[in-house]
Design a protein around this motif. Structure first.
Motif, PDB file in Angstrom:
ATOM      1  N   LEU A 189       8.336  55.487  28.975  1.00 32.91           N
ATOM      2  CA  LEU A 189       9.115  56.721  28.993  1.00 32.91           C
ATOM      3  C   LEU A 189       8.264  57.920  28.598  1.00 32.91           C
ATOM      4  N   ALA A 190       7.522  57.810  27.502  1.00 26.65           N
ATOM      5  CA  ALA A 190       6.713  58.939  27.041  1.00 26.65           C
ATOM      6  C   ALA A 190       5.500  59.175  27.937  1.00 26.65           C
ATOM      7  N   GLU A 191       4.913  58.101  28.453  1.00 29.53           N
ATOM      8  CA  GLU A 191       3.688  58.244  29.238  1.00 29.53           C
ATOM      9  C   GLU A 191       3.947  58.627  30.689  1.00 29.53           C
ATOM     10  N   HIS A 192       5.077  58.179  31.252  1.00 30.42           N
ATOM     11  CA  HIS A 192       5.323  58.394  32.684  1.00 30.42           C
ATOM     12  C   HIS A 192       6.667  59.043  32.989  1.00 30.42           C
ATOM     13  N   GLY A 193       7.380  59.486  31.970  1.00 27.49           N
ATOM     14  CA  GLY A 193       8.626  60.182  32.184  1.00 27.49           C
ATOM     15  C   GLY A 193       9.772  59.256  32.575  1.00 27.49           C
ATOM     16  N   PHE A 194      10.910  59.866  32.829  1.00 21.89           N
ATOM     17  CA  PHE A 194      12.093  59.083  33.199  1.00 21.89           C
ATOM     18  C   PHE A 194      11.915  58.426  34.571  1.00 21.89           C
ATOM     19  N   VAL A 195      11.131  59.026  35.438  1.00 20.57           N
ATOM     20  CA  VAL A 195      10.859  58.418  36.745  1.00 20.57           C
ATOM     21  C   VAL A 195      10.074  57.126  36.563  1.00 20.57           C
ATOM     22  N   GLY A 196       9.039  57.183  35.734  1.00 19.45           N
ATOM     23  CA  GLY A 196       8.250  55.981  35.470  1.00 19.45           C
ATOM     24  C   GLY A 196       9.065  54.894  34.821  1.00 19.45           C
ATOM     25  N   LEU A 197       9.938  55.271  33.873  1.00 19.71           N
ATOM     26  CA  LEU A 197      10.786  54.275  33.217  1.00 19.71           C
ATOM     27  C   LEU A 197      11.735  53.641  34.218  1.00 19.71           C
ATOM     28  N   PHE A 198      12.306  54.439  35.108  1.00 20.79           N
ATOM     29  CA  PHE A 198      13.209  53.892  36.125  1.00 20.79           C
ATOM     30  C   PHE A 198      12.479  52.879  37.004  1.00 20.79           C
ATOM     31  N   LEU A 199      11.263  53.193  37.418  1.00 16.71           N
ATOM     32  CA  LEU A 199      10.503  52.284  38.275  1.00 16.71           C
ATOM     33  C   LEU A 199      10.123  51.012  37.517  1.00 16.71           C
ATOM     34  N   PHE A 200       9.768  51.144  36.243  1.00 21.72           N
ATOM     35  CA  PHE A 200       9.382  49.982  35.445  1.00 21.72           C
ATOM     36  C   PHE A 200      10.575  49.043  35.245  1.00 21.72           C
ATOM     37  N   VAL A 201      11.723  49.606  34.882  1.00 22.14           N
ATOM     38  CA  VAL A 201      12.925  48.792  34.705  1.00 22.14           C
ATOM     39  C   VAL A 201      13.348  48.176  36.030  1.00 22.14           C
ATOM     40  N   ALA A 202      13.235  48.952  37.123  1.00 22.13           N
ATOM     41  CA  ALA A 202      13.578  48.425  38.445  1.00 22.13           C
ATOM     42  C   ALA A 202      12.659  47.265  38.821  1.00 22.13           C
ATOM     43  N   LEU A 203      11.399  47.350  38.408  1.00 19.64           N
ATOM     44  CA  LEU A 203      10.457  46.264  38.697  1.00 19.64           C
ATOM     45  C   LEU A 203      10.855  44.987  37.967  1.00 19.64           C
ATOM     46  N   LEU A 204      11.176  45.095  36.686  1.00 20.52           N
ATOM     47  CA  LEU A 204      11.600  43.922  35.924  1.00 20.52           C
ATOM     48  C   LEU A 204      12.907  43.362  36.481  1.00 20.52           C
ATOM     49  N   ALA A 205      13.846  44.255  36.815  1.00 22.53           N
ATOM     50  CA  ALA A 205      15.112  43.804  37.397  1.00 22.53           C
ATOM     51  C   ALA A 205      14.879  43.164  38.760  1.00 22.53           C
ATOM     52  N   GLY A 206      13.925  43.703  39.518  1.00 24.81           N
ATOM     53  CA  GLY A 206      13.607  43.130  40.823  1.00 24.81           C
ATOM     54  C   GLY A 206      13.059  41.715  40.717  1.00 24.81           C
ATOM     55  N   ILE A 207      12.237  41.468  39.705  1.00 25.43           N
ATOM     56  CA  ILE A 207      11.728  40.110  39.492  1.00 25.43           C
ATOM     57  C   ILE A 207      12.886  39.161  39.206  1.00 25.43           C
ATOM     58  N   TRP A 208      13.819  39.612  38.374  1.00 24.28           N
ATOM     59  CA  TRP A 208      14.991  38.798  38.032  1.00 24.28           C
ATOM     60  C   TRP A 208      15.795  38.473  39.293  1.00 24.28           C
ATOM     61  N   VAL A 209      16.072  39.486  40.105  1.00 25.40           N
ATOM     62  CA  VAL A 209      16.858  39.293  41.329  1.00 25.40           C
ATOM     63  C   VAL A 209      16.112  38.394  42.312  1.00 25.40           C
ATOM     64  N   ASN A 210      14.810  38.574  42.416  1.00 28.91           N
ATOM     65  CA  ASN A 210      14.010  37.774  43.338  1.00 28.91           C
ATOM     66  C   ASN A 210      14.039  36.300  42.943  1.00 28.91           C
ATOM     67  N   CYS A 211      13.909  36.014  41.656  1.00 27.47           N
ATOM     68  CA  CYS A 211      13.997  34.625  41.192  1.00 27.47           C
ATOM     69  C   CYS A 211      15.390  34.064  41.443  1.00 27.47           C
ATOM     70  N   GLY A 212      16.416  34.918  41.281  1.00 29.61           N
ATOM     71  CA  GLY A 212      17.774  34.475  41.554  1.00 29.61           C
ATOM     72  C   GLY A 212      17.975  34.097  43.012  1.00 29.61           C
ATOM     73  N   TRP A 213      17.326  34.826  43.914  1.00 31.95           N
ATOM     74  CA  TRP A 213      17.396  34.500  45.346  1.00 31.95           C
ATOM     75  C   TRP A 213      16.846  33.097  45.593  1.00 31.95           C
ATOM     76  N   VAL A 214      15.708  32.803  44.965  1.00 33.99           N
ATOM     77  CA  VAL A 214      15.086  31.486  45.140  1.00 33.99           C
ATOM     78  C   VAL A 214      15.989  30.399  44.564  1.00 33.99           C
ATOM     79  N   ILE A 215      16.528  30.630  43.371  1.00 34.08           N
ATOM     80  CA  ILE A 215      17.389  29.629  42.734  1.00 34.08           C
ATOM     81  C   ILE A 215      18.608  29.338  43.602  1.00 34.08           C
ATOM     82  N   LYS A 216      19.249  30.374  44.081  1.00 35.96           N
ATOM     83  CA  LYS A 216      20.488  30.222  44.844  1.00 35.96           C
ATOM     84  C   LYS A 216      20.266  29.463  46.142  1.00 35.96           C
ATOM     85  N   ARG A 217      19.166  29.721  46.842  1.00 36.95           N
ATOM     86  CA  ARG A 217      18.962  29.130  48.166  1.00 36.95           C
ATOM     87  C   ARG A 217      18.223  27.811  48.145  1.00 36.95           C
ATOM     88  N   CYS A 218      17.602  27.480  47.019  1.00 37.17           N
ATOM     89  CA  CYS A 218      16.810  26.249  46.975  1.00 37.17           C
ATOM     90  C   CYS A 218      17.467  25.126  46.185  1.00 37.17           C
TER      91      CYS A 218
END
Length: 436
Positions: free
Chosen positions: A325-354
């Motif tokens: 947040l301090a180093e990259h602003g609210f835009v950077g924080l949004f992208l960082f949180v979206a990245l972590l959430a994206g990993i979670w969702v991506n793993c969920g896709w694999v779990i659900k279909r496999c």
């Protein structure tokens, strides 16, 4: 002798990269987690061993392997947007000289993670990377467990290797917690050491050593990350009661090596007002938020926390999210949180279909393991400045590689029923009839 042995192994592995560039990824990760100058006293070419490996790996990969776009594309796009945003904020950094040092180290992490994701095209490659991480982190976990047991829990604080991402006890604690689900997966589905008679006992013993080593860090982060890891194990388990009881028994045994000071630090989580270290963390988080309000778009760039002064010294963020947040602003924080959430969702896709396909049960379980490791990082990262550490980006690369393999195998299963389809070829770890 240790230095000589390292150089012999290193020089033996270098030519193997020309045969299969993924060997370069394994070697690079080995050197990243276990620096030669610290672990093997190899000071002949300080900080150059990894550079040689990276250059050879990139060159061989560029001219030999067939390129496959990592999937899912949207997760890759979020990652690239975050990387590009950090380049912009670094160009506008308040302390450009100091920011350049962190920028260089972080970009190496980004580049290798992207290259790893592109080359994780087979199950064997994924397991090779997992074993590299497990053995490297486990090496320090074993020594840490030994110190904790021999000292009765009150000896020297356990940390990872000096001058690495694990050199701080806070970071080392959640690295250890993240290792537990990866070891659980290897114990259940590993194919590389499947014929090793004592494999399961070794892995279970290593898990116990990891838990003891977490206690040996004396870090409150280990308590939080450990509890979150345990809760995720219970949640993902098909036998929740047995898993919960087993985890409680293992924790109770491990706590027999914990000194009284450890329980006092655990109590300070709830009563943090009386702990100077905890209070300074809260103050640092407040400073990060207030600074971001004044610079909401781009923040202050890497090392902006040098403005957060307390007398003659300055305080780190002690929180990955406030760090971003301090180093990259609210835009950077949004992208960082979206990245972590994206990993979670991506793993969920694999779990659900496999999970309904017996031959892909390993992929579903690895998706669960990566989710648990991600939670261990995120919960531990709430108390440490580790947004640029390699662990979350290793998990990212593993989740992307896993998604690609699962997609291709699911398409192949459909093709056996509906007829042939055009599916990208999977690159082998080692050369067979085709060139790796």
């Amino acid at each position: 002798m240790r230095q000589l042995l390292f150089i012999m192994v290193y020089l033996t592995l270098l030519p193997c990269i020309f045969v299969s560039p993924f060997v370069g990824i394994v070697v690079y990760k080995w050197l990243e987690y276990m620096p030669p100058s610290v672990v093997y006293y190899a000071n002949a070419l300080p900080n150059q061993y990894s550079l040689f490996v990276a250059l050879i790996t990139i060159g061989v990969w560029a001219f030999t392997e067939k390129k496959i776009v990592p999937r899912p594309v949207w997760l890759l796009a979020i990652f690239l947007c975050f990387v590009l945003w950090t380049q912009l904020t670094t160009a506008l950094a308040v302390f450009p000289t100091d920011a350049a040092v962190k920028w260089e180290r972080t970009n190496k992490v980004f580049l290798i993670s992207l290259l790893t994701a592109a080359m994780l095209t087979t199950r064997v490659r994924i397991e090779s990377l997992l074993w590299t991480m497990a053995l490297a982190i486990g090496y320090f976990a074993l020594s840490g467990a030994a110190k904790t047991i021999l000292s009765g829990g009150g000896g020297t604080t356990v940390v990872g290797a000096y001058d690495t991402f694990m050199s701080d006890r806070v970071a080392f604690a959640f690295y250890l917690c993240a290792l537990i689900p990866l070891l659980w997966y290897l114990g259940k589905h590993d194919t590389l050491l499947a014929r090793f008679k004592w494999r399961n006992y070794v892995i279970k013993g290593l898990i116990v050593a990891v838990i003891i080593s977490v206690i040996g860090t004396h870090a409150r982060t280990g308590i939080v990350a450990g509890l979150c890891t345990f809760a995720m194990f219970v949640w993902h388990s098909n036998r929740k009661m047995i898993t919960a009881i087993g985890g409680i028994v293992m924790l109770a045994l491990a706590l027999t090596f914990a000194p009284a000071e450890y329980f006092q630090r655990a109590d300070s989580i709830e009563n943090y007002q009386g702990d100077e270290s905890a209070v300074s963390r809260v103050e640092s988080w407040a400073w990060a938020y207030n600074y971001a309000k004044e610079h909401p778009i781009t923040g202050g760039g890497y090392k902006v926390f040098q403005l957060n002064k307390r007398g003659n010294y300055w305080l780190e963020a002690h929180n990955s999210f406030f760090e971003v947040l301090a180093e990259h602003g609210f835009v950077g924080l949004f992208l960082f949180v979206a990245l972590l959430a994206g990993i979670w969702v991506n793993c969920g896709w694999v779990i659900k279909r496999c999970r309904e396909h017996p031959d892909l049960a390993w992929a579903a379980d690895l998706g669960r393991a990566l989710r648990i490791a991600l939670v261990a990082y995120a919960s531990g990262g709430f108390f440490g400045s580790c947004a640029t550490f390699n662990l979350p980006y290793d998990i990212l690369a593993l989740s992307i590689g896993l998604r690609g393999i699962a997609m291709r195998q699911l398409v192949n299963q459909v093709a056996t029923v509906q007829g042939p389809v055009d599916v990208p070829r999977k690159a082998p770890l080692w050369p067979t009839a085709a060139k790796a």
